[in-house]
Motif scaffolding. Structure first.
Motif, PDB file in Angstrom:
ATOM      1  N   ASP A 202       0.821  -1.216   0.000  1.00  0.00           N
ATOM      2  CA  ASP A 202       0.000   0.000   0.000  1.00  0.00           C
ATOM      3  C   ASP A 202       0.854   1.265   0.000  1.00  0.00           C
ATOM      4  O   ASP A 202       0.437   2.289  -0.526  1.00  0.00           O
ATOM      5  CB  ASP A 202      -0.933   0.028   1.210  1.00  0.00           C
ATOM      6  N   HIS A 203       2.031   1.192   0.612  1.00  0.00           N
ATOM      7  CA  HIS A 203       2.952   2.325   0.718  1.00  0.00           C
ATOM      8  C   HIS A 203       4.361   1.846   0.363  1.00  0.00           C
ATOM      9  O   HIS A 203       5.187   1.650   1.262  1.00  0.00           O
ATOM     10  CB  HIS A 203       2.929   2.898   2.133  1.00  0.00           C
ATOM     11  N   PRO A 204       4.634   1.639  -0.934  1.00  0.00           N
ATOM     12  CA  PRO A 204       5.913   1.047  -1.336  1.00  0.00           C
ATOM     13  C   PRO A 204       7.112   1.908  -0.940  1.00  0.00           C
ATOM     14  O   PRO A 204       7.040   3.134  -0.984  1.00  0.00           O
ATOM     15  CB  PRO A 204       5.809   0.928  -2.854  1.00  0.00           C
ATOM     16  N   PRO A 205       8.190   1.251  -0.558  1.00  0.00           N
ATOM     17  CA  PRO A 205       9.406   1.989  -0.206  1.00  0.00           C
ATOM     18  C   PRO A 205      10.047   2.564  -1.467  1.00  0.00           C
ATOM     19  O   PRO A 205       9.882   2.009  -2.556  1.00  0.00           O
ATOM     20  CB  PRO A 205      10.311   0.928   0.423  1.00  0.00           C
ATOM     21  N   PRO A 206      10.770   3.681  -1.330  1.00  0.00           N
ATOM     22  CA  PRO A 206      11.463   4.210  -2.504  1.00  0.00           C
ATOM     23  C   PRO A 206      12.536   3.231  -2.976  1.00  0.00           C
ATOM     24  O   PRO A 206      13.095   2.483  -2.182  1.00  0.00           O
ATOM     25  CB  PRO A 206      12.091   5.512  -2.003  1.00  0.00           C
ATOM     26  N   GLY A 207      12.768   3.213  -4.263  1.00  0.00           N
ATOM     27  CA  GLY A 207      13.833   2.365  -4.791  1.00  0.00           C
ATOM     28  C   GLY A 207      13.372   1.030  -5.315  1.00  0.00           C
ATOM     29  O   GLY A 207      14.193   0.158  -5.579  1.00  0.00           O
ATOM     30  N   GLY A 208      12.080   0.823  -5.441  1.00  0.00           N
ATOM     31  CA  GLY A 208      11.620  -0.428  -6.023  1.00  0.00           C
ATOM     32  C   GLY A 208      10.878  -1.296  -5.036  1.00  0.00           C
ATOM     33  O   GLY A 208      10.612  -0.906  -3.911  1.00  0.00           O
ATOM     34  N   PRO A 209      10.540  -2.515  -5.467  1.00  0.00           N
ATOM     35  CA  PRO A 209       9.776  -3.425  -4.617  1.00  0.00           C
ATOM     36  C   PRO A 209      10.538  -3.814  -3.352  1.00  0.00           C
ATOM     37  O   PRO A 209      11.773  -3.820  -3.325  1.00  0.00           O
ATOM     38  CB  PRO A 209       9.558  -4.652  -5.495  1.00  0.00           C
ATOM     39  N   ALA A 210       9.787  -4.132  -2.327  1.00  0.00           N
ATOM     40  CA  ALA A 210      10.378  -4.537  -1.051  1.00  0.00           C
ATOM     41  C   ALA A 210      11.104  -5.872  -1.193  1.00  0.00           C
ATOM     42  O   ALA A 210      10.688  -6.748  -1.942  1.00  0.00           O
ATOM     43  CB  ALA A 210       9.296  -4.647   0.015  1.00  0.00           C
ATOM     44  N   THR A 211      12.188  -6.002  -0.477  1.00  0.00           N
ATOM     45  CA  THR A 211      12.958  -7.250  -0.437  1.00  0.00           C
ATOM     46  C   THR A 211      12.635  -7.997   0.855  1.00  0.00           C
ATOM     47  O   THR A 211      12.011  -7.440   1.769  1.00  0.00           O
ATOM     48  CB  THR A 211      14.465  -6.962  -0.479  1.00  0.00           C
ATOM     49  N   LEU A 212      13.086  -9.241   0.942  1.00  0.00           N
ATOM     50  CA  LEU A 212      12.885  -9.991   2.182  1.00  0.00           C
ATOM     51  C   LEU A 212      13.566  -9.300   3.358  1.00  0.00           C
ATOM     52  O   LEU A 212      13.023  -9.287   4.467  1.00  0.00           O
ATOM     53  CB  LEU A 212      13.408 -11.417   2.037  1.00  0.00           C
ATOM     54  N   ASP A 213      14.732  -8.705   3.126  1.00  0.00           N
ATOM     55  CA  ASP A 213      15.427  -7.990   4.201  1.00  0.00           C
ATOM     56  C   ASP A 213      14.601  -6.809   4.709  1.00  0.00           C
ATOM     57  O   ASP A 213      14.493  -6.589   5.924  1.00  0.00           O
ATOM     58  CB  ASP A 213      16.793  -7.496   3.725  1.00  0.00           C
ATOM     59  N   GLU A 214      14.000  -6.055   3.790  1.00  0.00           N
ATOM     60  CA  GLU A 214      13.181  -4.906   4.183  1.00  0.00           C
ATOM     61  C   GLU A 214      11.909  -5.358   4.899  1.00  0.00           C
ATOM     62  O   GLU A 214      11.502  -4.744   5.893  1.00  0.00           O
ATOM     63  CB  GLU A 214      12.811  -4.076   2.953  1.00  0.00           C
ATOM     64  N   ILE A 215      11.310  -6.425   4.413  1.00  0.00           N
ATOM     65  CA  ILE A 215      10.107  -6.950   5.062  1.00  0.00           C
ATOM     66  C   ILE A 215      10.426  -7.398   6.477  1.00  0.00           C
ATOM     67  O   ILE A 215       9.695  -7.086   7.421  1.00  0.00           O
ATOM     68  CB  ILE A 215       9.506  -8.097   4.232  1.00  0.00           C
ATOM     69  N   ALA A 216      11.511  -8.116   6.635  1.00  0.00           N
ATOM     70  CA  ALA A 216      11.912  -8.582   7.968  1.00  0.00           C
ATOM     71  C   ALA A 216      12.165  -7.396   8.894  1.00  0.00           C
ATOM     72  O   ALA A 216      11.712  -7.398  10.047  1.00  0.00           O
ATOM     73  CB  ALA A 216      13.157  -9.459   7.864  1.00  0.00           C
ATOM     74  N   ALA A 217      12.867  -6.385   8.406  1.00  0.00           N
ATOM     75  CA  ALA A 217      13.160  -5.211   9.230  1.00  0.00           C
ATOM     76  C   ALA A 217      11.874  -4.518   9.660  1.00  0.00           C
ATOM     77  O   ALA A 217      11.731  -4.139  10.829  1.00  0.00           O
ATOM     78  CB  ALA A 217      14.065  -4.245   8.473  1.00  0.00           C
ATOM     79  N   CYS A 218      10.946  -4.353   8.737  1.00  0.00           N
ATOM     80  CA  CYS A 218       9.673  -3.701   9.071  1.00  0.00           C
ATOM     81  C   CYS A 218       8.834  -4.540  10.025  1.00  0.00           C
ATOM     82  O   CYS A 218       8.092  -3.998  10.839  1.00  0.00           O
ATOM     83  CB  CYS A 218       8.887  -3.397   7.810  1.00  0.00           C
ATOM     84  N   ALA A 219       8.937  -5.856   9.914  1.00  0.00           N
ATOM     85  CA  ALA A 219       8.185  -6.752  10.799  1.00  0.00           C
ATOM     86  C   ALA A 219       8.865  -6.907  12.155  1.00  0.00           C
ATOM     87  O   ALA A 219       8.281  -7.471  13.082  1.00  0.00           O
ATOM     88  CB  ALA A 219       8.017  -8.118  10.142  1.00  0.00           C
ATOM     89  N   GLY A 220      10.093  -6.431  12.261  1.00  0.00           N
ATOM     90  CA  GLY A 220      10.814  -6.530  13.528  1.00  0.00           C
ATOM     91  C   GLY A 220      11.364  -7.906  13.811  1.00  0.00           C
ATOM     92  O   GLY A 220      11.499  -8.309  14.970  1.00  0.00           O
ATOM     93  N   ILE A 221      11.670  -8.654  12.739  1.00  0.00           N
ATOM     94  CA  ILE A 221      12.239  -9.993  12.895  1.00  0.00           C
ATOM     95  C   ILE A 221      13.491 -10.091  12.022  1.00  0.00           C
ATOM     96  O   ILE A 221      13.740  -9.236  11.182  1.00  0.00           O
ATOM     97  CB  ILE A 221      11.231 -11.098  12.500  1.00  0.00           C
ATOM     98  N   THR A 222      14.258 -11.136  12.215  1.00  0.00           N
ATOM     99  CA  THR A 222      15.442 -11.340  11.380  1.00  0.00           C
ATOM    100  C   THR A 222      15.033 -11.940  10.040  1.00  0.00           C
ATOM    101  O   THR A 222      13.968 -12.566   9.918  1.00  0.00           O
ATOM    102  CB  THR A 222      16.451 -12.283  12.049  1.00  0.00           C
ATOM    103  N   THR A 223      15.873 -11.753   9.044  1.00  0.00           N
ATOM    104  CA  THR A 223      15.618 -12.348   7.736  1.00  0.00           C
ATOM    105  C   THR A 223      15.592 -13.872   7.864  1.00  0.00           C
ATOM    106  O   THR A 223      14.780 -14.547   7.220  1.00  0.00           O
ATOM    107  CB  THR A 223      16.677 -11.903   6.714  1.00  0.00           C
TER     108      THR A 223
END
Length: 62
Positions: free
Chosen positions: A14-35
């Motif tokens: 809904d609110h994509p990060p700048p620089g393209g689609p989210a990666t697993l690393d970015e998803i993990a960081a936003c979820a507050g868990i490790t990759t």
């Protein structure tokens, strides 16, 4: 945990990060868990997105 992850991805879609689609690393960081922890549930962003319709929406995490 899956709901936490899918809610985070839904929020990122809904609110994509700048620089393209989210990666697993970015998803993990936003979820507050490790990759590594994220990969225990999902092996790719596509796998998470495929799981979205089956889950109910809750508050985003990022």
């Amino acid at each position: 945990m899956r709901t936490w992850i899918t809610d985070t991805v839904r929020d990122l879609l809904d609110h994509p990060p700048p620089g393209g689609p989210a990666t697993l690393d970015e998803i993990a960081a936003c979820a507050g868990i490790t990759t590594h922890h994220l990969r225990a549930y999902y092996g790719s962003v596509e796998a998470i997105v495929a799981d979205l319709p089956a889950r109910t929406s809750q508050m985003g995490r990022c």
